[in-house]
Write a protein that holds these residues in place. Sequence first.
Motif, mmCIF file in Angstrom:
data_model
loop_
_atom_site.group_PDB
_atom_site.id
_atom_site.type_symbol
_atom_site.label_atom_id
_atom_site.label_comp_id
_atom_site.label_asym_id
_atom_site.label_seq_id
_atom_site.Cartn_x
_atom_site.Cartn_y
_atom_site.Cartn_z
ATOM 1 N N ASN A 1 0.455 -1.074 0.424
ATOM 2 C CA ASN A 1 -0.289 0.012 -0.128
ATOM 3 C C ASN A 1 1.032 1.774 0.410
ATOM 4 O OD1 ASN A 1 -1.912 -1.671 -0.160
ATOM 5 N ND2 ASN A 1 -1.879 -1.819 2.552
ATOM 6 N N ILE A 2 0.237 2.067 -0.684
ATOM 7 C CA ILE A 2 1.039 3.714 -1.164
ATOM 8 C C ILE A 2 0.839 4.428 -0.087
ATOM 9 C CG2 ILE A 2 2.306 5.742 -1.545
ATOM 10 C CD1 ILE A 2 0.575 3.893 -4.420
ATOM 11 N N TRP A 3 1.499 4.447 1.425
ATOM 12 C CA TRP A 3 1.062 5.583 2.593
ATOM 13 C C TRP A 3 2.242 7.192 2.650
ATOM 14 C CZ3 TRP A 3 4.412 5.342 8.334
ATOM 15 C CH2 TRP A 3 4.010 5.508 9.414
ATOM 16 N N MET A 4 0.661 8.093 2.262
ATOM 17 C CA MET A 4 1.392 9.564 2.149
ATOM 18 C C MET A 4 0.661 9.736 3.394
ATOM 19 S SD MET A 4 1.099 11.850 -0.920
ATOM 20 C CE MET A 4 0.748 10.338 -1.390
ATOM 21 N N LEU A 5 2.130 10.774 4.012
ATOM 22 C CA LEU A 5 2.506 11.341 4.718
ATOM 23 C C LEU A 5 2.682 12.950 4.513
ATOM 24 C CD1 LEU A 5 4.557 8.169 4.830
ATOM 25 C CD2 LEU A 5 4.244 9.517 7.403
ATOM 26 N N GLY A 6 2.254 14.067 5.053
ATOM 27 C CA GLY A 6 2.247 15.127 5.375
ATOM 28 C C GLY A 6 1.943 16.183 4.173
ATOM 29 N N GLY A 7 3.027 17.148 3.875
ATOM 30 C CA GLY A 7 2.844 18.115 3.083
ATOM 31 C C GLY A 7 2.097 19.651 3.242
ATOM 32 N N THR A 8 1.940 19.895 1.658
ATOM 33 C CA THR A 8 1.034 21.133 2.175
ATOM 34 C C THR A 8 -0.648 21.192 1.404
ATOM 35 O OG1 THR A 8 2.634 22.420 2.102
ATOM 36 C CG2 THR A 8 0.759 23.549 1.994
ATOM 37 N N PRO B 1 2.959 12.438 14.648
ATOM 38 C CA PRO B 1 3.481 13.155 16.435
ATOM 39 C C PRO B 1 2.672 13.921 16.676
ATOM 40 C CG PRO B 1 5.066 11.802 15.182
ATOM 41 C CD PRO B 1 4.179 12.440 14.175
ATOM 42 N N LEU B 2 2.052 13.758 18.073
ATOM 43 C CA LEU B 2 1.920 15.903 18.807
ATOM 44 C C LEU B 2 3.267 16.940 18.462
ATOM 45 C CD1 LEU B 2 0.743 14.408 21.832
ATOM 46 C CD2 LEU B 2 -0.791 14.968 19.812
ATOM 47 N N GLU B 3 3.803 16.715 18.426
ATOM 48 C CA GLU B 3 5.315 17.548 18.241
ATOM 49 C C GLU B 3 5.311 18.043 16.812
ATOM 50 O OE1 GLU B 3 6.343 13.965 18.487
ATOM 51 O OE2 GLU B 3 6.146 14.386 20.847
ATOM 52 N N TYR B 4 4.520 17.582 16.119
ATOM 53 C CA TYR B 4 4.306 18.665 14.806
ATOM 54 C C TYR B 4 2.470 19.189 14.397
ATOM 55 C CZ TYR B 4 8.351 15.866 13.243
ATOM 56 O OH TYR B 4 9.666 14.885 13.643
ATOM 57 N N SER B 5 1.522 18.647 15.312
ATOM 58 C CA SER B 5 0.589 19.264 15.708
ATOM 59 C C SER B 5 0.529 20.700 14.634
ATOM 60 C CB SER B 5 -0.048 18.890 16.628
ATOM 61 O OG SER B 5 0.849 19.825 17.374
ATOM 62 N N ASP B 6 1.242 21.816 15.358
ATOM 63 C CA ASP B 6 1.527 22.660 14.906
ATOM 64 C C ASP B 6 2.162 23.426 13.507
ATOM 65 O OD1 ASP B 6 -0.746 23.802 16.510
ATOM 66 O OD2 ASP B 6 1.643 23.997 18.167
ATOM 67 N N ILE B 7 2.716 22.663 13.154
ATOM 68 C CA ILE B 7 4.164 22.551 11.922
ATOM 69 C C ILE B 7 4.027 22.077 10.662
ATOM 70 C CG2 ILE B 7 5.440 23.772 13.317
ATOM 71 C CD1 ILE B 7 7.373 21.613 12.925
ATOM 72 N N GLY B 8 3.404 20.701 11.235
ATOM 73 C CA GLY B 8 3.028 20.095 9.585
ATOM 74 C C GLY B 8 4.604 19.320 9.198
ATOM 75 N N ILE B 9 4.535 18.707 8.112
ATOM 76 C CA ILE B 9 5.569 18.095 7.826
ATOM 77 C C ILE B 9 5.744 18.470 6.342
ATOM 78 C CG2 ILE B 9 7.086 15.877 6.992
ATOM 79 C CD1 ILE B 9 6.403 14.795 9.604
ATOM 80 N N GLU B 10 6.474 19.239 5.738
ATOM 81 C CA GLU B 10 6.300 19.020 3.861
ATOM 82 C C GLU B 10 7.976 19.517 3.435
ATOM 83 O OE1 GLU B 10 5.351 23.630 3.168
ATOM 84 O OE2 GLU B 10 5.153 23.313 5.300
ATOM 85 N N SER B 11 7.636 19.049 2.489
ATOM 86 C CA SER B 11 8.946 19.090 1.308
ATOM 87 C C SER B 11 10.390 18.321 2.776
ATOM 88 C CB SER B 11 10.084 20.107 1.594
ATOM 89 O OG SER B 11 8.988 20.850 0.624
#
Length: 71
Positions: free
Chosen positions: A17-24, A53-63
């Motif tokens: 399966n393909i797992w897509m994470l974060g982004g904008t 993870p909660l550490e990314y709840s305000d900033i997310g992950i991108e690039s």
Amino acid sequence: MAYARSYASAVLNEDGNIWMLGGTAEDQASNTTEVYEYAPRGEGRWRKGPQLPLEYSDIGIESHCTVRYEM
């Protein structure tokens, strides 16, 4: 997918399966994941994956880069 993303990363999991994470999405960094559950003949479907993870709840992950590590 539930919504369009840019600057996300993806990895193929052990089930094929393909797992897509974060982004904008909608001009905001996303802290969500989605999984495309593969099925033959285009019968696969997207489902909501776990929150990042909660550490990314305000900033997310991108690039970013994603790798699958097997032991």
